[in-house]
Design a protein around this motif. Sequence first.
Motif, mmCIF file in Angstrom:
data_model
loop_
_atom_site.group_PDB
_atom_site.id
_atom_site.type_symbol
_atom_site.label_atom_id
_atom_site.label_comp_id
_atom_site.label_asym_id
_atom_site.label_seq_id
_atom_site.Cartn_x
_atom_site.Cartn_y
_atom_site.Cartn_z
ATOM 1 N N GLY A 262 0.811 -1.204 0.000
ATOM 2 C CA GLY A 262 0.000 0.000 0.000
ATOM 3 C C GLY A 262 0.847 1.257 0.000
ATOM 4 N N CYS A 263 0.202 2.401 0.145
ATOM 5 C CA CYS A 263 0.878 3.702 0.220
ATOM 6 C C CYS A 263 1.740 3.972 -1.007
ATOM 7 C CB CYS A 263 1.706 3.807 1.496
ATOM 8 S SG CYS A 263 0.738 3.586 3.007
ATOM 9 N N GLY A 264 1.215 3.615 -2.179
ATOM 10 C CA GLY A 264 1.868 3.936 -3.435
ATOM 11 C C GLY A 264 2.907 2.957 -3.907
ATOM 12 N N ARG A 265 3.261 1.969 -3.105
ATOM 13 C CA ARG A 265 4.366 1.085 -3.470
ATOM 14 C C ARG A 265 4.061 0.257 -4.721
ATOM 15 N NH1 ARG A 265 9.431 1.832 -2.727
ATOM 16 N NH2 ARG A 265 9.157 2.292 -0.498
ATOM 17 N N SER A 266 2.795 -0.079 -4.929
ATOM 18 C CA SER A 266 2.432 -0.909 -6.077
ATOM 19 C C SER A 266 2.149 -0.084 -7.325
ATOM 20 C CB SER A 266 1.187 -1.750 -5.742
ATOM 21 O OG SER A 266 0.077 -0.895 -5.532
ATOM 22 N N GLY A 267 2.196 1.238 -7.222
ATOM 23 C CA GLY A 267 1.931 2.101 -8.359
ATOM 24 C C GLY A 267 0.677 2.934 -8.194
ATOM 25 N N SER A 268 -0.295 2.445 -7.447
ATOM 26 C CA SER A 268 -1.476 3.206 -7.029
ATOM 27 C C SER A 268 -1.420 3.296 -5.511
ATOM 28 C CB SER A 268 -2.759 2.511 -7.489
ATOM 29 O OG SER A 268 -2.748 1.133 -7.143
ATOM 30 N N PHE A 269 -2.185 4.211 -4.915
ATOM 31 C CA PHE A 269 -2.048 4.336 -3.463
ATOM 32 C C PHE A 269 -2.404 3.025 -2.778
ATOM 33 C CE2 PHE A 269 -3.008 5.376 0.880
ATOM 34 C CZ PHE A 269 -1.948 6.207 1.208
ATOM 35 N N PHE A 270 -3.557 2.439 -3.140
ATOM 36 C CA PHE A 270 -3.918 1.103 -2.680
ATOM 37 C C PHE A 270 -3.729 0.127 -3.846
ATOM 38 C CE2 PHE A 270 -6.718 3.936 -0.151
ATOM 39 C CZ PHE A 270 -6.328 3.573 1.125
#
Length: 445
Positions: A262-270
Amino acid sequence: MTAPLPQDLASRSLRSVWHPCTQMRRHESVPPIAVTHGHGAWLHDADGRRYLDAISSWWVNLFGHTNARINGALVDQLGKLEHAMLAGFTHEPVVALSEKLSALTGHALGRCFYASDGASAVEIALKMSAHAWRNAGHAGKTDFICVAGGYHGETLGALGVTDTALFRAPYEAMLRPAHIAASPDARLAQPGESAADVAARALADVEQLLQRHCGRIAAVIVEPLVQCASGMAMHDVAYVAGLRRLCDAYGAHLIADEIAVGCGRSGSFFACEQAGIWPDLLCLSKGISGGYLPLSLVMAQEHIYQAFYDDDVRRGFLHSHSYTGNPLACRAALETLAIFEDEHVLERNRRFAQTMDAALLPLAQDARIAHYRRTGMIWACDAILPDPADAATFARRFAQQAAQNELLLRPIGNTIYLMPPYILDDEQAQWLARQAYATFEAVMR
């Protein structure tokens, strides 16, 4: 006369601190790095050496060490309120944070329950699911389905839905085991198969478990898009969307463990946004406070919350932590969210990822590398080791060599990964890629 004991910071630590995720005996030959200060993407040690924090200090530090904005917010909050119990009381930081997070889901997940660490958030979600079913008259729904290779934390409840033998095996007799579904890891693709094909096969296995244990499954728990601790195993978004359909069809909750992704790590915030779905319960921790203070939370859909809403206190969710909703941690999280918005972080990350992709081409194209992959701001690849016996020591040797090359990197088995903070510029991206490849070359030699 007895020689005086060394008084450097590393020696003092080894005499008094039990370090996590560590076989302490190994520190007899390689002492811990004694960090004295950090700034931006860099950590500095007592010997004057620096290390680019390429894994965001265990995936938590999003905007650099001693970030001026988060520092300022915490200083301001220190002058107002450091802590108050959240049972019977409330305060502006926890309310504002809950409102902002809910808004980021379009209010699909409208209720936030707070704790301090990721494993605690998973425990809360598991308890909420089973208890909600009990309150609804389905007390037999107490089983969970987890994904092969998944990791959800190291408390007993979280270990029960974790399939990582290194962490789980010593405590097996103490656990209530979950049903383990096939992994959607795209690396499992057979010749001619796509990542979506692997996801479809894995979904079929989940459906069989739901059919076989009909009436007993409370929830399916998943790390959407990336199973980090099992070697950055990445899967197609169709898997997450498919889990939502199956949970709806068979009457089970869907728990999304977005603690790492989460928190942008995957490319989107969630991460779940990319699948176009929302889970019943979503767990956040790590980056939510910008890496400053321990904070975790579970976001719940309204139907979960309403299952506990009653005059009878026994039907309430009587779970608590002393530091639940700590104002300082919530204020750090609020400033973290403000940075995302003010500095257009997700858009910047997408541009940066293209620069990093290009810089990593020498590593990606090396014949000794397999399964080069990326999701959002997570890069990973698997080293092909000529001698299988090297696998047991590869990660340790790589981390030591990386430190010599001014990098903080900690492979998982033979999986090399980068998960840098969101503040690197193009020059730092090029430097990181060169040093990572130099480290790989040295270790493989």
